[in-house]
Write an enzyme that holds these catalytic residues in place. Structure first.
Site, PDB file in Angstrom:
ATOM      1  CB  CYS A  28      -0.892  -0.158   1.091  1.00  0.00           C
ATOM      2  SG  CYS A  28      -0.162  -0.415   2.662  1.00  0.00           S
ATOM      3  CE1 TYR A 167      -2.763  -9.984   1.228  1.00  0.00           C
ATOM      4  CE2 TYR A 167      -5.121  -9.609   1.975  1.00  0.00           C
ATOM      5  CZ  TYR A 167      -3.871  -9.509   2.259  1.00  0.00           C
ATOM      6  OH  TYR A 167      -3.099  -8.748   3.108  1.00  0.00           O
ATOM      7  CG  HIS A 170      -0.642  -8.905   5.372  1.00  0.00           C
ATOM      8  ND1 HIS A 170      -0.595  -8.776   3.990  1.00  0.00           N
ATOM      9  CD2 HIS A 170       0.832  -8.753   5.597  1.00  0.00           C
ATOM     10  CE1 HIS A 170       0.580  -8.660   3.333  1.00  0.00           C
ATOM     11  NE2 HIS A 170       1.477  -8.595   4.328  1.00  0.00           N
ATOM     12  CG  ASP A 263       4.827  -9.396   4.837  1.00  0.00           C
ATOM     13  OD1 ASP A 263       5.835 -10.121   4.478  1.00  0.00           O
ATOM     14  OD2 ASP A 263       4.096  -9.120   4.205  1.00  0.00           O
TER      15      ASP A 263
END
Ligand code: ADP
Ligand code: SF4
Length: 698
Positions: A28, A167, A170, A263
């Site tokens: 992002c 996806y 996260h 991550d």
């Protein structure tokens, strides 16, 4: 023939061929659907810099999961296509493949914008503290979710994407929530065994595969380990089973660890390049499909060893691609010394968290590609070279000097210390911050080879010195100092520091230029009760507390905020910092401000009740605010204003000396000075107006 050729070998992914082994994996950037031109330009620069596949950030596929107030991507229906076509065209223009990460966030979104009830694998409060619950998905919702993925995948192909991501990472996607045994309490065929928990993902990968068949590859992004032991997905347990279940289904595996703070771990908590590999490298042994992994990779030799050693097929990067969008091209052309290595500070991440356009400590052009037309590698060279004296070789002065020389100007850079780097150098001696030195190393490395710059170390300049030189452009970058009187948000009049029994310190006392003197100061504090008072709230309070306890002090960390290093929630570090300080045995006093310090004792008062506690202390380290070191600038300004005394064409002050802030802000200010430098031909103070993305009412 180069040692690095293997990094530039094409590789087939389903129906498409990646031109090389570099993937800018999804990240992002605070741009997203609200700032589409900036978004497209930010991705395009990665393609231009040689990333073979360039991916979007999370792209919402349906209003039942929208991540407001944050701006990620959006692909709800055809009306979103123009934005995505702009992105894919900008990437394709440079010969790279465009990838899109389709996401339904489940109970990670509170849907504050759409006001629809979030959907989840179960009835549950949403992840944020919004007073919102998600409801358990019915069979019909599950069918809808599959349809939304198919719809978005078809739109993605229509927009020109070559790779479509499914996806589950996260802890931010409904598909990951289905995988988690501790979250998924379903009694139907989507809950229970791993095979059942994987079912929905299998269906969606197959659905998306059918929707894009022959036109785009399907990538699956999976967090193979949550790093919370047996209660979560573990590489050695569920993680491996999930990969085995789906092994040959996607065209590309993109694997990482969860959550986002793991991550995108900062260098303070994961100093090693490739820190994720121990958890992710098993994936290659369970599938014949190509695998991409991440871990703040910036070293070309490491990349080669990973591909040759069969650990990964693609080098994935988010932050290294932000710090240096031209990393692949620099490896290809053998210009390794020009690589701007990520320092792992997560200032980039903080932009997304504060809903602002991306910024980067190392790369001041990040996020400015469209609105300011700043290019990280291309510079308009001047046909009227000037000579500029830059005083102070901290992050601001170094970047300023480098960018001025990139533009063809001559620079004299004067620094009073024995080594260049300013606070990037001194702070790199603090626990966990050694990578900060890269800010100085990268810039000094290039400046040393430039014929346009003279660097003078151990050269503390006064106003009189400066005026004796035949240089009439002066840029003052002399930094800032921590306040000695406790001035800050809680104490606008400062703290009464006039008692002799207490030793008063600031971080500057422990961060002296001279490597020995900080040891001396620290050794004198051994065994003493030292209070760190943090009204700054970024990293300094926490690292100084750590430094002191490492040197045998008994440390109290007091802060008026309810959290230690409160602003670091934005860099994903807060939880890790507080856990570490607790484990080190630091006495943490949150929501407390200093009421008084007198003769060896401190009175800390609760910011809510006003009730005080007294604690014996020998020393206090005040970390409250910084003031500019601008006396030199003010002296020059005064002389400039005394008509006839001096004829400076330009006099500016930049970086912390202008307004103390982050290292990223200082680098940015140095860069901005150079970009705006016009030899004093205009007197305008604020030259750098920028393009705005204005909503069009048509
Ligand atoms: P910034 O983050 O704005 O670059 P820093 O504090 O990191 O600020 O760096 C400022 C640098 O300026 C330090 O390296 C300091 O030693 C140097 N400096 C301060 N005053 C002078 C001076 N009068 N002459 C030369 N160098 C100076
Ligand atoms: Fe790396 Fe920091 Fe830049 Fe992010 S802001 S890319 S962590 S240097």
């Amino acid at each position: 023939m180069s040692h690095y050729d293997i990094l530039f070998e094409p590789l087939q992914i389903g129906p498409v061929t990646a031109p090389n082994r570099f993937i800018q994996v999804p990240h992002c950037n605070g741009l997203g659907h609200m700032r589409p031109r900036s978004e497209a330009a930010n991705r395009a620069i990665k393609a231009e810099g040689g990333w073979g596949i360039v991916c979007t950030q999370e792209v919402e596929i349906h209003p039942t999961a929208e991540i407001s107030p944050y701006f990620e991507g959006r692909l709800w229906d055809e009306r979103d296509l123009p934005v995505h076509r702009l992105i894919t065209e900008s990437i394709h223009k440079h010969g790279s493949l465009a990838a899109i990460e389709l996401v339904h966030m489940g109970h990670h979104s509170a849907n504050n914008f759409s006001r629809l009830a979030p959907l989840s694998v179960r009835n549950t409060p949403v992840d944020s503290i919004d007073p919102v619950n998600a409801r358990a998905m019915t069979r019909r919702d599950i069918n809808d979710l599959r349809k939304w993925h198919v719809n978005a995948a078809k739109l993605a192909v229509d927009a020109g994407y070559d790779v479509v991501y499914v996806y589950a990472a996260h802890n931010m996607s409904v598909l990951m929530h289905f995988l988690q045994a501790r979250v998924n309490n379903r009694q139907d065929e989507y809950g229970g065994s791993v095979a059942n928990r994987v079912r929905l993902i299998r269906e969606i990968i197959e659905d998306v595969g059918d929707a894009v068949r022959g036109k785009a590859a399907v990538a699956f992004r999976l967090a193979v380990d949550e790093l919370i032991g047996p209660s979560g997905i573990e590489a050695t347990n569920d993680g491996a089973e999930i990969v085995s279940e789906l092994a040959e289904l996607p065209d590309l595996w993109d694997v990482n660890v969860s959550d986002w703070s793991n991550d995108s771990a900062t260098a303070r908590f994961q100093p090693e390049e490739g820190y994720q590999l121990p958890h992710t490298e098993f994936v290659k042994s369970l599938t014949s499909k190509p695998v991409v992994g991440v871990g703040r990779f910036t070293s070309p030799d490491k990349m080669v060893s990973l591909i040759k050693g069969g650990k990964l097929d693609f080098i994935g990067a988010a932050r290294p691609s932000i710090a240096d969008p031209f990393l692949p091209n620099k490896i290809k052309s053998g210009e390794l010394e020009k690589i701007r290595e990520c320092i792992g500070c997560n200032i980039c991440v903080s932009s997304d968290n504060v809903i602002a356009p991306i910024r980067c400590t190392q790369n001041p052009t990040s996020g400015e590609e469209w609105r300011k037309k700043w290019h990280p590698e291309k510079h308009t060279t001047t046909n009227q070279p000037e000579h500029i004296l830059v005083i102070g070789a901290g992050p601001a002065g170094l970047e300023c000097a480098l960018q001025l020389t990139n533009q063809g100007h001559h620079v004299t850079l004067a620094e009073k210390a024995t080594e260049a780097g300013g606070r990037a150098l001194t702070e790199s001696r603090l626990p966990g911050l050694s990578s900060y030195k890269r800010v100085a190393d990268y810039r000094m490395g290039l400046l040393k080879t430039s014929p346009l710059v003279n660097v003078h170390l151990q050269s503390e300049l006064s106003a009189t010195d400066i005026l004796s030189f035949d240089i009439n452009h002066i840029c003052v970058a002399t930094g800032s100092s921590w306040c000695r009187d406790g001035f800050g948000r809680q104490h606008p009049r400062g703290i009464n520091t006039a008692n002799s029994k207490t030793t008063w310190l600031t971080p500057d006392d422990l961060l002296s230029d001279n490597k020995l003197s900080d040891e001396v100061a620290l050794n004198q504090l051994q065994g003493k009760h030292v209070m760190v008072y943090d009204d700054d709230h970024y990293y300094m309070g926490g690292v100084i507390a750590e430094l002191l306890i490492n040197h045998g002090c008994r440390v109290i960390l007091a802060t008026p905020e309810p959290l230690v290093s409160a602003w670091t929630v934005n860099t994903l570090e807060q939880h890790k910092i507080q856990s570490k300080l607790v484990s080190l045995g630091i006495n943490i006093q949150t929501s407390r401000t200093v009421a008084d310090i007198n003769e060896g004792a401190v009175e800390l008062s609760c910011v809510y009740s006003g009730k005080s506690i007294h604690t014996q202390i020998d020393a206090v380290c005040l970390i409250t605010s910084r003031q500019p070191n601008d006396s030199l600038y003010q002296a020059l300004l005064k002389k400039q204003q005394e008509a006839g005394v001096i004829e400076l064409k330009t006099l500016k002050c930049i970086g912390d000396c202008h307004a103390p802030s982050t290292i990223a802000a200082a680098v940015y200010q140095g860069h901005r000075y150079a970009r705006n430098f016009d030899g004093g031909r205009t007197t305008e103070q604020y030259l750098d107006s920028f393009e705005r993305e204005i909503v069009s009412i048509t």
